[in-house]
Design a protein around this motif. Structure first.
Motif, PDB file in Angstrom:
ATOM      1  N   PHE A 120      34.938   7.483  -1.993  1.00  0.00           N
ATOM      2  CA  PHE A 120      33.566   7.406  -2.485  1.00  0.00           C
ATOM      3  C   PHE A 120      32.817   6.229  -1.866  1.00  0.00           C
ATOM      4  CE2 PHE A 120      36.235   9.160  -5.956  1.00  0.00           C
ATOM      5  CZ  PHE A 120      35.783  10.476  -5.859  1.00  0.00           C
ATOM      6  N   GLU A 121      31.711   6.565  -1.204  1.00  0.00           N
ATOM      7  CA  GLU A 121      30.922   5.578  -0.478  1.00  0.00           C
ATOM      8  C   GLU A 121      29.798   5.001  -1.337  1.00  0.00           C
ATOM      9  OE1 GLU A 121      29.464   3.220   2.630  1.00  0.00           O
ATOM     10  OE2 GLU A 121      31.290   4.433   2.657  1.00  0.00           O
ATOM     11  N   ASP A 122      29.247   5.838  -2.234  1.00  0.00           N
ATOM     12  CA  ASP A 122      28.056   5.426  -2.961  1.00  0.00           C
ATOM     13  C   ASP A 122      27.895   6.240  -4.241  1.00  0.00           C
ATOM     14  OD1 ASP A 122      27.274   7.935  -2.015  1.00  0.00           O
ATOM     15  OD2 ASP A 122      26.015   7.102  -0.429  1.00  0.00           O
ATOM     16  N   THR A 123      26.800   5.986  -4.956  1.00  0.00           N
ATOM     17  CA  THR A 123      26.539   6.671  -6.225  1.00  0.00           C
ATOM     18  C   THR A 123      26.434   8.180  -6.051  1.00  0.00           C
ATOM     19  OG1 THR A 123      25.430   4.747  -7.184  1.00  0.00           O
ATOM     20  CG2 THR A 123      24.866   6.882  -8.103  1.00  0.00           C
ATOM     21  N   LEU A 124      25.745   8.628  -4.997  1.00  0.00           N
ATOM     22  CA  LEU A 124      25.590  10.065  -4.792  1.00  0.00           C
ATOM     23  C   LEU A 124      26.926  10.758  -4.599  1.00  0.00           C
ATOM     24  CD1 LEU A 124      22.401  10.303  -2.535  1.00  0.00           C
ATOM     25  CD2 LEU A 124      22.683  11.219  -4.848  1.00  0.00           C
ATOM     26  N   SER A 125      27.851  10.108  -3.912  1.00  0.00           N
ATOM     27  CA  SER A 125      29.164  10.734  -3.702  1.00  0.00           C
ATOM     28  C   SER A 125      29.913  10.898  -5.014  1.00  0.00           C
ATOM     29  CB  SER A 125      29.996   9.932  -2.697  1.00  0.00           C
ATOM     30  OG  SER A 125      30.309   8.643  -3.191  1.00  0.00           O
ATOM     31  N   LEU A 126      29.696   9.993  -5.965  1.00  0.00           N
ATOM     32  CA  LEU A 126      30.289  10.156  -7.293  1.00  0.00           C
ATOM     33  C   LEU A 126      29.638  11.323  -8.022  1.00  0.00           C
ATOM     34  CD1 LEU A 126      30.504   6.454  -8.577  1.00  0.00           C
ATOM     35  CD2 LEU A 126      32.368   7.843  -7.656  1.00  0.00           C
ATOM     36  N   LEU A 127      28.309  11.354  -8.027  1.00  0.00           N
ATOM     37  CA  LEU A 127      27.595  12.403  -8.745  1.00  0.00           C
ATOM     38  C   LEU A 127      27.947  13.795  -8.227  1.00  0.00           C
ATOM     39  CD1 LEU A 127      24.071  10.741  -8.986  1.00  0.00           C
ATOM     40  CD2 LEU A 127      25.550  11.341 -10.916  1.00  0.00           C
ATOM     41  N   MET A 163      16.370  10.065  -4.741  1.00  0.00           N
ATOM     42  CA  MET A 163      17.444  11.054  -4.592  1.00  0.00           C
ATOM     43  C   MET A 163      18.423  11.012  -5.754  1.00  0.00           C
ATOM     44  SD  MET A 163      18.452  11.325  -0.551  1.00  0.00           S
ATOM     45  CE  MET A 163      18.741   9.559  -0.324  1.00  0.00           C
ATOM     46  N   LYS A 164      18.762   9.803  -6.200  1.00  0.00           N
ATOM     47  CA  LYS A 164      19.717   9.690  -7.299  1.00  0.00           C
ATOM     48  C   LYS A 164      19.138  10.224  -8.601  1.00  0.00           C
ATOM     49  CE  LYS A 164      20.632   5.354  -6.087  1.00  0.00           C
ATOM     50  NZ  LYS A 164      21.209   3.988  -6.028  1.00  0.00           N
ATOM     51  N   CYS A 165      17.882   9.909  -8.881  1.00  0.00           N
ATOM     52  CA  CYS A 165      17.252  10.448 -10.094  1.00  0.00           C
ATOM     53  C   CYS A 165      17.225  11.969 -10.048  1.00  0.00           C
ATOM     54  CB  CYS A 165      15.840   9.894 -10.239  1.00  0.00           C
ATOM     55  SG  CYS A 165      15.749   8.182 -10.818  1.00  0.00           S
ATOM     56  N   ALA A 166      16.873  12.524  -8.890  1.00  0.00           N
ATOM     57  CA  ALA A 166      16.813  13.979  -8.757  1.00  0.00           C
ATOM     58  C   ALA A 166      18.192  14.602  -8.930  1.00  0.00           C
ATOM     59  CB  ALA A 166      16.228  14.349  -7.401  1.00  0.00           C
ATOM     60  N   GLU A 167      19.211  13.999  -8.351  1.00  0.00           N
ATOM     61  CA  GLU A 167      20.572  14.528  -8.463  1.00  0.00           C
ATOM     62  C   GLU A 167      21.034  14.543  -9.912  1.00  0.00           C
ATOM     63  OE1 GLU A 167      24.026  16.248  -6.862  1.00  0.00           O
ATOM     64  OE2 GLU A 167      22.229  15.649  -5.749  1.00  0.00           O
ATOM     65  N   VAL A 168      20.766  13.461 -10.634  1.00  0.00           N
ATOM     66  CA  VAL A 168      21.145  13.396 -12.046  1.00  0.00           C
ATOM     67  C   VAL A 168      20.430  14.484 -12.844  1.00  0.00           C
ATOM     68  CG1 VAL A 168      21.049  11.987 -14.137  1.00  0.00           C
ATOM     69  CG2 VAL A 168      21.692  10.930 -11.966  1.00  0.00           C
ATOM     70  N   SER A 169      19.128  14.594 -12.653  1.00  0.00           N
ATOM     71  CA  SER A 169      18.340  15.584 -13.389  1.00  0.00           C
ATOM     72  C   SER A 169      18.783  17.004 -13.065  1.00  0.00           C
ATOM     73  CB  SER A 169      16.852  15.415 -13.076  1.00  0.00           C
ATOM     74  OG  SER A 169      16.368  14.175 -13.536  1.00  0.00           O
ATOM     75  N   ASN A 170      19.008  17.276 -11.786  1.00  0.00           N
ATOM     76  CA  ASN A 170      19.400  18.621 -11.381  1.00  0.00           C
ATOM     77  C   ASN A 170      20.748  19.034 -11.959  1.00  0.00           C
ATOM     78  OD1 ASN A 170      17.054  18.892  -9.894  1.00  0.00           O
ATOM     79  ND2 ASN A 170      17.999  18.284  -7.958  1.00  0.00           N
ATOM     80  N   ARG A 171      21.546  18.076 -12.350  1.00  0.00           N
ATOM     81  CA  ARG A 171      22.845  18.373 -12.957  1.00  0.00           C
ATOM     82  C   ARG A 171      22.768  18.418 -14.486  1.00  0.00           C
ATOM     83  NH1 ARG A 171      27.054  18.508  -9.681  1.00  0.00           N
ATOM     84  NH2 ARG A 171      26.699  17.974  -7.494  1.00  0.00           N
ATOM     85  N   GLY A 172      21.549  18.407 -15.018  1.00  0.00           N
ATOM     86  CA  GLY A 172      21.358  18.554 -16.452  1.00  0.00           C
ATOM     87  C   GLY A 172      21.602  17.304 -17.262  1.00  0.00           C
ATOM     88  N   MET A 173      21.601  16.151 -16.597  1.00  0.00           N
ATOM     89  CA  MET A 173      21.788  14.879 -17.290  1.00  0.00           C
ATOM     90  C   MET A 173      20.492  14.076 -17.220  1.00  0.00           C
ATOM     91  SD  MET A 173      25.683  13.933 -15.981  1.00  0.00           S
ATOM     92  CE  MET A 173      25.255  14.076 -14.237  1.00  0.00           C
ATOM     93  N   ALA A 174      20.412  13.035 -18.027  1.00  0.00           N
ATOM     94  CA  ALA A 174      19.209  12.202 -18.064  1.00  0.00           C
ATOM     95  C   ALA A 174      19.390  10.972 -17.193  1.00  0.00           C
ATOM     96  CB  ALA A 174      18.907  11.777 -19.498  1.00  0.00           C
ATOM     97  N   PRO A 175      18.493  10.722 -16.239  1.00  0.00           N
ATOM     98  CA  PRO A 175      18.565   9.482 -15.462  1.00  0.00           C
ATOM     99  C   PRO A 175      18.011   8.304 -16.252  1.00  0.00           C
ATOM    100  CG  PRO A 175      16.723  10.809 -14.699  1.00  0.00           C
ATOM    101  CD  PRO A 175      17.409  11.608 -15.774  1.00  0.00           C
TER     102      PRO A 175
END
Length: 292
Positions: A120-127, A163-175
């Motif tokens: 894992f390189e960064d937050t997006l890779s975890l998400l 990008m991180k906010c969008a990724e969180v939201s698109n996965r049904g979670m709250a950023p």
């Protein structure tokens, strides 16, 4: 860019009645005894972030989250992408956090190591593993940097946050955005406006240093890349010619409270105690009492 899920129903009022309403606070797994001592001074259901320090075991972090839950607070466990050695370690940490401590929110950072310990390189890779949403985590905290990022320019920093906010939201979670601490209220308020102008409406917790020794504050500022010029520190109440003694966030918090407007969006405070949990809890209690 609204989150598809929310666990912040009390944030409908963007400007809190008291600036310390709904505050959160940060601890490490080593602060468990300090938390037990300070628990009665903290508001019930306060979100308590548990940092991800090198050398701590998964069990120690889970135990800290369980204690936070048992004391009637809301745990928010941190994960540092570059310190996680494997997919299995990540899955185990998330699963046990949810099953044993009822963790509903987690905070993700890339982490300091220049070379990742695992995949894992960064937050997006975890998400993008899908493990958080699969295990029922409801909210994901991500870092905001009102004073800039130590290794990214401004455009890259905004792009990553979007990008991180969008990724969180698109996965049904709250950023949820939690900022690095700072000493300059004007810089934070300007950054909030810039954030909202970019269409990011996620709740923000503004990082505030708890009362601490001046040398301690400057040491953490240097380590975290926080701006600490003589002019900024003077506004905070610190003189570089007088480094003995302690300083509290009274002026900073007052300036934030005075400057907040509806256009800044939903905002609350997040306290960094820097090892002084009891002192920070006492300061918050006194400030809230004075605002009644």
């Amino acid at each position: 860019m609204a989150g598809a899920a929310t666990i912040h129903p009390n944030w409908a009022q963007h400007i809190p009645t008291r600036i310390t309403d709904g505050y959160s606070i940060e601890i490490t797994a080593k602060d468990c005894e300090a938390l037990r001592t300070a628990a009665s001074s903290l508001a019930p259901e306060t979100p308590i972030a548990i940092t991800f320090l090198p050398g701590e075991t998964i069990d120690a972090r889970i135990d800290a989250a369980k204690l936070v839950r048992d004391l009637g607070f809301e745990p928010m466990s941190h994960l540092s992408a570059r310190r996680i050695a494997s997919y299995e370690e990540l899955e185990q940490t998330i699963r046990l956090s949810v099953e044993e401590a009822g963790v509903q929110r987690m905070f993700l950072v890339a982490g300091d190591p220049p070379v990742p310990a695992g995949p894992f390189e960064d937050t997006l890779s975890l998400l993008r593993t899908g493990l958080f949403d699969a295990h029922g985590v409801k909210a994901i905290g991500i870092a905001g940097h009102p004073e800039g990022h130590p290794v990214m320019d401004e455009d890259a920093c905004w792009a990553a946050l979007t990008m991180k906010c969008a990724e969180v939201s698109n996965r049904g979670m709250a950023p949820l955005i939690v900022t690095q601490f700072g000493f300059d209220a004007a810089r934070v308020l300007d950054w909030l406006i810039a954030l909202r102008e970019r269409g990011i409406d996620a709740p923000v917790r503004i990082g505030v240093p708890g009362p601490a020794g001046i040398k301690t504050l400057l040491r953490f500022a240097t380590h975290c890349g926080v701006g600490a010029s003589a002019a900024v520190l003077a506004k905070y109440g610190i003189s570089l010619s007088r480094l003995l003694g302690a300083a509290g966030p009274d002026r900073l918090v007052g300036d934030i409270a005075a400057g907040l407007r509806p256009g800044h969006g939903p905002v609350r405070l997040h306290f960094y105690p820097f090892g002084g949990l009891a002192r920070t809890a006492e300061w918050i209690g006194q400030h809230r009492a004075n605002q009644n």
